[in-house]
Design a protein around this motif. Sequence first.
Motif, PDB file in Angstrom:
ATOM      1  N   TYR A  10      -2.038  -5.326  -0.668  1.00  0.00           N
ATOM      2  CA  TYR A  10      -3.422  -4.839  -0.584  1.00  0.00           C
ATOM      3  C   TYR A  10      -4.424  -5.509  -1.523  1.00  0.00           C
ATOM      4  N   GLY A  19       0.792  -1.230   0.000  1.00  0.00           N
ATOM      5  CA  GLY A  19       0.000   0.000   0.000  1.00  0.00           C
ATOM      6  C   GLY A  19       0.816   1.267   0.000  1.00  0.00           C
ATOM      7  N   ARG A  47      -9.541  -5.917  -0.108  1.00  0.00           N
ATOM      8  CA  ARG A  47      -8.196  -5.400   0.165  1.00  0.00           C
ATOM      9  C   ARG A  47      -7.442  -6.276   1.168  1.00  0.00           C
TER      10      ARG A  47
END
Length: 418
Positions: free
Chosen positions: A340, A287, A358
Amino acid sequence: MEKPAQNTDAQNGQVQEATKASSDGSVCGYDSLHQLLSENLKPHLFQEVNRILLGLNRGKALETISLPESAKALSSGHNFDLQASCFLADKELLREPRIVRVGLIQNSIALPTTAHFLDQKRAIFEKLRPIIDAAGAAGVNVLCLQEAWTMPFAFCTREKRWCEFAEPVDGESTRFLQDFARMYNMVIISPILERDVNHGETLWNTAVVIGNNGNIIGKHRKNHIPRVGDFNESTYYMEGNTGHPVFETAYGKIAVNICYGRHHPLNWLAFGLNGAEIVFNPSATVGELSEPMWPIEARNAAIANSYFVGSINRVGTEVFPNPFTSGDGKPEHADFGHFYGSSHFSAPDASCTPSLSRHRDGLLISDMDLNLCRQIKDKWGFRMTARYELYADLLAQYLKPDFEPQVISDPLLHKKSP
Ligand SMILES: NC(=O)NCCC(=O)O
């Protein structure tokens, strides 16, 4: 000037709650941004947000497709996200529709990275078994797994012992998947760390393409290796030497642009020039580094090259036994950060599916009428208007040691202002 309002205790509480929820990898407690929006916006607002964020396919939002109960039962029994939608194309007079059902699998590792390597690998196999079965039950024709799916993404560590996970193209993981390919008449793309025994045990980051008869059609080796953040992958394997192959399968022409290759528009272009209709982008990315890029790059490639793209990212945080650093000034740490997930499909008409979760394992399925590729080429003419000769000429010049950039300076650039 008026001071901005201070946060109330309630607001502070909400922020803390959101941060807490996100530490499990979710989007403030929701599986995905799409889910957050759909559950918090009024339907008419969500419809408009959806139109702008995900685009339209033949003037409409993508339709979901219903899947057999057996696939749904596997998803709830084994707790993986399962979503399915459908990209349509216009009816043509001279060609039949060419509808292919395509699947993407994202997953976390199954055991801690401290477990015996053989146990780690076998546990991932067992974790994937019901997800692949769900793809088979749903009639998926072409299925792609995530980058280096047989192992933790240990390339951050620079420790050489993780090389033991490397396998020849016809090794254990290929044999495992060949059975599924035969059973479900399915093409399977298997991205692994490859050990090339015939060339002095050289390691590559490779996608093995298994045909729907269980045969190995061929392989592609990752062209571009990251040297960013903790992605210390150049310690392990070499820049690929297989060019930009397109594999003609029973279900269409497919190619594989492995992870970091998605930042290189010419890499995408080359698969397009070789005639790909679907390009898979099996990835492992976190991320903090790349999440804002993720929904853009593959989608842009699908638009620019008039093909479908299937983007896959692994899930979860993988903690390694020994802390490491990567020369970026950060204190030593033992994990990469959160992978993610958020796997999705993009289409040549700029529409795309909502992303998978996610933070949970998942199987994303989409029907796609491959006729859309040529229809969009006819509509937008990107190939015809591309002026490749201009770029071929510039690139040829650029590769020469005496290349000078074509810059025209304002002759008055250094004139002193009065
Ligand atoms: N696996 C890999 O190439 N990751 C690089 C990071 C990124 O491209 O986001």
